[in-house]
Design a protein around this motif. Structure first.
Motif, PDB file in Angstrom:
ATOM      1  N   GLN A   6       0.821  -1.082   0.011  1.00  0.00           N
ATOM      2  CA  GLN A   6      -0.004   0.055  -0.006  1.00  0.00           C
ATOM      3  C   GLN A   6       0.955   1.327  -0.058  1.00  0.00           C
ATOM      4  O   GLN A   6       2.072   1.193   0.203  1.00  0.00           O
ATOM      5  CB  GLN A   6      -1.012   0.124   1.153  1.00  0.00           C
ATOM      6  N   TYR A   7       0.291   2.570  -0.136  1.00  0.00           N
ATOM      7  CA  TYR A   7       1.037   3.630  -0.361  1.00  0.00           C
ATOM      8  C   TYR A   7       0.788   4.362   0.956  1.00  0.00           C
ATOM      9  O   TYR A   7      -0.347   4.193   1.575  1.00  0.00           O
ATOM     10  CB  TYR A   7       0.493   4.758  -1.442  1.00  0.00           C
ATOM     11  N   ALA A   8       1.783   4.972   1.542  1.00  0.00           N
ATOM     12  CA  ALA A   8       1.588   5.687   2.608  1.00  0.00           C
ATOM     13  C   ALA A   8       2.506   6.996   2.466  1.00  0.00           C
ATOM     14  O   ALA A   8       3.473   7.068   1.789  1.00  0.00           O
ATOM     15  CB  ALA A   8       1.919   5.041   3.915  1.00  0.00           C
ATOM     16  N   LEU A  13       6.401   6.396   7.176  1.00  0.00           N
ATOM     17  CA  LEU A  13       6.639   5.101   6.369  1.00  0.00           C
ATOM     18  C   LEU A  13       7.483   4.003   7.093  1.00  0.00           C
ATOM     19  O   LEU A  13       8.299   4.211   7.675  1.00  0.00           O
ATOM     20  CB  LEU A  13       7.426   5.442   5.077  1.00  0.00           C
ATOM     21  N   THR A  24       4.892  -1.220   2.542  1.00  0.00           N
ATOM     22  CA  THR A  24       4.347   0.266   2.472  1.00  0.00           C
ATOM     23  C   THR A  24       5.462   1.046   1.594  1.00  0.00           C
ATOM     24  O   THR A  24       6.668   1.009   1.787  1.00  0.00           O
ATOM     25  CB  THR A  24       4.270   0.984   3.577  1.00  0.00           C
ATOM     26  N   SER A  27       3.796   7.345  -1.013  1.00  0.00           N
ATOM     27  CA  SER A  27       2.815   7.682  -1.966  1.00  0.00           C
ATOM     28  C   SER A  27       3.283   8.953  -3.089  1.00  0.00           C
ATOM     29  O   SER A  27       2.797   9.132  -3.845  1.00  0.00           O
ATOM     30  CB  SER A  27       1.819   8.561  -1.109  1.00  0.00           C
TER      31      SER A  27
END
Ligand SMILES: [Zn+2]
Length: 83
Positions: A6-8, A13, A24, A27
């Motif tokens: 997933q993006y963060a 992070l 992760t 983003s």
């Protein structure tokens, strides 16, 4: 449990969460090719064998990046890589 990605935001992070089997990636990495490379880098650290393309879970399933849709850009932009 399969590995997910997933993006963060970069500030929060944690590249690998072993409890949740969650990769992760920042983003900021909006270009799918770079995002994929980041995921593969984490998988390499985990010693999970990867094919030439894509990212694979330890079980062989492809890992899908959960798409992140920034609120100010919802036009569903498509990036063609390698064309
Ligand atoms: Zn799996």
């Amino acid at each position: 449990m399969c590995i997910r990605a997933q993006y963060a935001p970069l500030a929060t992070l944690e590249p690998w969460d072993a409890d949740r089997q969650l990769i992760t990636i920042p983003s900021e990495l909006r270009i799918p090719e770079f995002a994929l490379r980041a995921v593969r880098a984490v998988l390499a650290e985990l010693a999970i064998p990867q094919g030439e393309l894509g990212a694979r879970c330890w079980c062989g399933e492809p890992i899908r990046l959960r798409a992140q849709v920034p609120q100010q850009r919802r036009s569903g932009e498509v990036i063609n890589s390698g064309a």
